[in-house]
Write a protein that holds these residues in place. Structure first.
Motif, PDB file in Angstrom:
ATOM      1  N   ASN A 125     152.403 -19.453   0.710  1.00  0.00           N
ATOM      2  CA  ASN A 125     152.401 -18.776   2.005  1.00  0.00           C
ATOM      3  C   ASN A 125     153.675 -18.049   2.356  1.00  0.00           C
ATOM      4  N   ARG A 126     154.703 -18.129   1.505  1.00  0.00           N
ATOM      5  CA  ARG A 126     155.968 -17.586   1.996  1.00  0.00           C
ATOM      6  C   ARG A 126     155.931 -16.064   2.146  1.00  0.00           C
ATOM      7  N   LYS A 127     155.182 -15.371   1.275  1.00  0.00           N
ATOM      8  CA  LYS A 127     155.158 -13.901   1.406  1.00  0.00           C
ATOM      9  C   LYS A 127     154.513 -13.502   2.738  1.00  0.00           C
ATOM     10  N   GLU A 128     153.393 -14.200   3.067  1.00  0.00           N
ATOM     11  CA  GLU A 128     152.702 -13.854   4.303  1.00  0.00           C
ATOM     12  C   GLU A 128     153.575 -14.156   5.517  1.00  0.00           C
ATOM     13  N   VAL A 129     154.293 -15.284   5.478  1.00  0.00           N
ATOM     14  CA  VAL A 129     155.148 -15.636   6.609  1.00  0.00           C
ATOM     15  C   VAL A 129     156.258 -14.605   6.778  1.00  0.00           C
ATOM     16  N   ARG A 130     156.814 -14.132   5.656  1.00  0.00           N
ATOM     17  CA  ARG A 130     157.868 -13.113   5.761  1.00  0.00           C
ATOM     18  C   ARG A 130     157.327 -11.825   6.375  1.00  0.00           C
ATOM     19  N   GLU A 131     156.061 -11.492   6.006  1.00  0.00           N
ATOM     20  CA  GLU A 131     155.485 -10.270   6.598  1.00  0.00           C
ATOM     21  C   GLU A 131     155.308 -10.439   8.097  1.00  0.00           C
ATOM     22  N   ILE A 132     154.827 -11.621   8.518  1.00  0.00           N
ATOM     23  CA  ILE A 132     154.642 -11.844   9.953  1.00  0.00           C
ATOM     24  C   ILE A 132     155.984 -11.782  10.668  1.00  0.00           C
ATOM     25  N   LEU A 133     157.031 -12.363  10.070  1.00  0.00           N
ATOM     26  CA  LEU A 133     158.359 -12.329  10.689  1.00  0.00           C
ATOM     27  C   LEU A 133     158.890 -10.904  10.773  1.00  0.00           C
ATOM     28  N   SER A 134     158.616 -10.104   9.731  1.00  0.00           N
ATOM     29  CA  SER A 134     159.169  -8.743   9.760  1.00  0.00           C
ATOM     30  C   SER A 134     158.485  -7.911  10.827  1.00  0.00           C
ATOM     31  N   ARG A 135     157.216  -8.251  11.151  1.00  0.00           N
ATOM     32  CA  ARG A 135     156.563  -7.501  12.233  1.00  0.00           C
ATOM     33  C   ARG A 135     157.215  -7.795  13.575  1.00  0.00           C
ATOM     34  N   MET A 136     157.830  -8.987  13.687  1.00  0.00           N
ATOM     35  CA  MET A 136     158.483  -9.326  14.954  1.00  0.00           C
ATOM     36  C   MET A 136     159.849  -8.694  15.077  1.00  0.00           C
TER      37      MET A 136
ATOM     38  N   PRO B 224     157.852  35.495   7.339  1.00  0.00           N
ATOM     39  CA  PRO B 224     157.308  34.274   6.736  1.00  0.00           C
ATOM     40  C   PRO B 224     157.828  33.045   7.473  1.00  0.00           C
ATOM     41  N   LEU B 225     156.928  32.078   7.687  1.00  0.00           N
ATOM     42  CA  LEU B 225     157.307  30.858   8.401  1.00  0.00           C
ATOM     43  C   LEU B 225     156.624  29.676   7.764  1.00  0.00           C
ATOM     44  N   VAL B 226     157.276  28.506   7.826  1.00  0.00           N
ATOM     45  CA  VAL B 226     156.614  27.283   7.397  1.00  0.00           C
ATOM     46  C   VAL B 226     156.479  26.398   8.624  1.00  0.00           C
ATOM     47  N   THR B 227     155.228  26.042   8.973  1.00  0.00           N
ATOM     48  CA  THR B 227     154.993  25.160  10.118  1.00  0.00           C
ATOM     49  C   THR B 227     154.719  23.767   9.593  1.00  0.00           C
ATOM     50  N   MET B 228     155.341  22.740  10.230  1.00  0.00           N
ATOM     51  CA  MET B 228     155.204  21.370   9.706  1.00  0.00           C
ATOM     52  C   MET B 228     154.855  20.402  10.825  1.00  0.00           C
ATOM     53  N   LYS B 229     154.145  19.338  10.428  1.00  0.00           N
ATOM     54  CA  LYS B 229     153.850  18.270  11.378  1.00  0.00           C
ATOM     55  C   LYS B 229     154.456  16.997  10.792  1.00  0.00           C
ATOM     56  N   LEU B 230     155.451  16.434  11.478  1.00  0.00           N
ATOM     57  CA  LEU B 230     156.108  15.233  10.986  1.00  0.00           C
ATOM     58  C   LEU B 230     155.562  14.036  11.745  1.00  0.00           C
ATOM     59  N   HIS B 231     154.944  13.077  11.005  1.00  0.00           N
ATOM     60  CA  HIS B 231     154.410  11.874  11.648  1.00  0.00           C
ATOM     61  C   HIS B 231     155.417  10.758  11.504  1.00  0.00           C
ATOM     62  N   THR B 232     155.860  10.164  12.631  1.00  0.00           N
ATOM     63  CA  THR B 232     156.734   8.992  12.536  1.00  0.00           C
ATOM     64  C   THR B 232     156.064   7.827  13.245  1.00  0.00           C
ATOM     65  N   GLU B 233     156.474   6.606  12.826  1.00  0.00           N
ATOM     66  CA  GLU B 233     155.872   5.411  13.390  1.00  0.00           C
ATOM     67  C   GLU B 233     156.986   4.473  13.821  1.00  0.00           C
ATOM     68  N   ASP B 234     156.809   3.822  14.974  1.00  0.00           N
ATOM     69  CA  ASP B 234     157.815   2.879  15.453  1.00  0.00           C
ATOM     70  C   ASP B 234     157.098   1.628  15.889  1.00  0.00           C
ATOM     71  N   SER B 235     156.982   0.650  14.996  1.00  0.00           N
ATOM     72  CA  SER B 235     156.210  -0.586  15.191  1.00  0.00           C
ATOM     73  C   SER B 235     154.912  -0.319  15.958  1.00  0.00           C
ATOM     74  N   GLU B 236     153.967   0.286  15.313  1.00  0.00           N
ATOM     75  CA  GLU B 236     152.625   0.606  15.809  1.00  0.00           C
ATOM     76  C   GLU B 236     152.563   1.859  16.684  1.00  0.00           C
ATOM     77  N   LYS B 237     153.711   2.302  17.247  1.00  0.00           N
ATOM     78  CA  LYS B 237     153.638   3.495  18.101  1.00  0.00           C
ATOM     79  C   LYS B 237     153.820   4.728  17.226  1.00  0.00           C
ATOM     80  N   LYS B 238     152.833   5.630  17.226  1.00  0.00           N
ATOM     81  CA  LYS B 238     152.941   6.802  16.359  1.00  0.00           C
ATOM     82  C   LYS B 238     153.362   8.007  17.179  1.00  0.00           C
TER      83      LYS B 238
ATOM     84  N   LYS C 281     169.954  -8.051   6.457  1.00  0.00           N
ATOM     85  CA  LYS C 281     169.132  -9.055   7.126  1.00  0.00           C
ATOM     86  C   LYS C 281     168.984  -8.686   8.590  1.00  0.00           C
ATOM     87  N   ASN C 282     168.023  -9.350   9.292  1.00  0.00           N
ATOM     88  CA  ASN C 282     167.955  -9.222  10.745  1.00  0.00           C
ATOM     89  C   ASN C 282     167.828 -10.624  11.324  1.00  0.00           C
TER      90      ASN C 282
END
Lengths: 200, 195
Positions: free
Chosen positions: A106-117, A146-160, B137-138
């Motif tokens: 379970n340690r990998k899953e626990v680390r993922e849950i902790l990183s979400r916090m 000539p022009l290049v148009t871009m759409k940059l998608h960023t994410e901040d802990s679930e907020k896009k 780390k955090n």
């Protein structure tokens, strides 16, 4: 690196010494469920009735397991260190094996849950681009720009967030070359040396 | 290219040698071009020594008409063959038409560059800064040990001199993805320019 367990913690876990292997399995499963979804006190009541002990004893045991697992996952301790740490609890051999399995699975899953916090900064998610040629505007006709148009998608802990940007071909080339240089920097001797020494 | 009746009346005033002499006309056209391109001079148009013999009311109306003519001509990218008939209809003598065309053709490109930069566009990227950190780390997890990049895109908004920053972080894989997409864009631009 050894995990140092406090006396209270050891006392809570000592409940597990006298119970059957299946009960310990059940407790481990309950502990993981609580890590994933949160604590459910009714489970303590029903377990207490079945084993004929007080609910607080069950609660301490399960919470002790949870704390043991999250601390070990946080510090990412190796198998040997984990086994040495739980040696002080006075468990039987098969119980120790069971706790080791519990940790490793379970340690990998626990680390993922902790990183979400933990704190997140807006990070890159995706870049869409397209190539346009501007022909006219209200102020000027007969253009060929000539022009290049871009759409940059960023994410901040679930907020896009989406940024609409544009560049011209010269700046696009400059942007690409600068970021390629940044990428190459990671392969330089200085960075490699630091990474190697930290990971040792 | 069409001009309104007020503008054409003003041009007819310009055509009249009695109200605006040849020299004054040349000075007037040059001053109009300067003010479009926002070049400041010592004297305002009304106080300009070259225009002192022109009646102030006539000067104001001619100034406005010449300004409208020059902006419309630059906007539609017209050349002498279109301007000349228009000025003839408004009573311009051929020498004055040539004088106007000479000055206008010299300044046309610069005016068009200015006109092209007016308008609403998305933020325009002009520069990029980056920084490479090693994430240790955090307060929840230890031993993260990953490189992380922080990228700042410097952008300009049309019509303003202020630079706005857009910041975001990337892991190695994300930056590789970004650079890959930018390289694709570059390649397609090269192919398009060779067509």
């Amino acid at each position: 690196m050894l995990l140092l367990l406090e006396d209270d913690h050891k006392r809570h876990l000592s409940f597990l010494i006298d119970v059957d292997v299946e009960v310990v399995q059940e407790f481990c499963r309950i502990a993981m469920e609580f890590i994933r979804k949160g604590v459910n006190p009714k489970v303590y009541q029903s377990a207490a009735q079945k084993l004929e002990v007080k609910p607080e004893v069950i609660q301490n045991g399960v919470e002790g397991l949870i704390y043991l697992l999250t601390e070990s996952a946080k510090l990412m301790i190796s198998e040997i260190d984990y086994q040495d740490s739980i040696m002080t609890l006075g468990f039987k051999e098969d119980l120790k094996q069971q706790l080791l399995q519990f940790y490793l699975e379970n340690r990998k899953e626990v680390r993922e849950i902790l990183s979400r916090m933990s704190m997140d900064l807006p990070h890159y998610h995706n870049l869409e681009w397209r190539f346009d040629v501007q022909l006219a505007s209200r102020s000027l006709r007969h253009q060929v720009t000539p022009l290049v148009t871009m759409k940059l998608h960023t994410e901040d802990s679930e907020k896009k967030e989406v940024h609409v940007l544009q560049t011209d071909p010269v700046n696009l080339l400059h942007l690409t070359q600068t970021l390629e240089g940044a990428l190459a920097e990671m392969k330089s001797t200085h960075c490699r040396r630091i990474v190697r020494n930290i990971n040792k | 290219m069409e001009l309104s009746t007020e503008v054409q009346e003003g041009l007819q005033l310009c055509a009249d040698n009695a109200r605006i002499s040849d020299n004054a006309f040349t000075v007037l056209v040059e001053r109009v071009c300067d003010s479009i391109l926002k070049k400041t001079t010592e004297y305002s148009v009304l106080d300009d020594k070259g225009l002192s013999d022109v009646d102030k009311a006539v000067l104001k109306q001619s100034y406005a008409s010449v300004l409208a003519l020059i902006l419309e001509a630059a906007k539609h990218d017209v050349d002498a063959s279109t301007i000349s008939p228009l000025l003839e209809d408004n009573k311009f003598i051929p020498e004055r038409i040539d004088s106007f065309n000479n000055i206008f053709q010299k300044r046309k490109t610069e005016i068009q560059v200015l006109l092209g930069s007016i308008g609403h566009t998305p933020l325009h990227i002009v520069d990029v800064d980056w920084r490479l950190d090693f994430y240790l780390k955090n307060n929840f997890i230890d031993k993260i040990n990953e490189p992380v990049y922080m990228v700042t895109l410097k952008t300009e908004q049309s019509g303003s001199d202020k630079i706005k920053d857009i910041q975001f972080t990337c892991s190695m894989e994300q930056l590789q993805d970004l650079v890959g997409k930018l390289k694709d864009a570059n390649k397609s631009l090269e192919k398009a320019s060779q067509m």
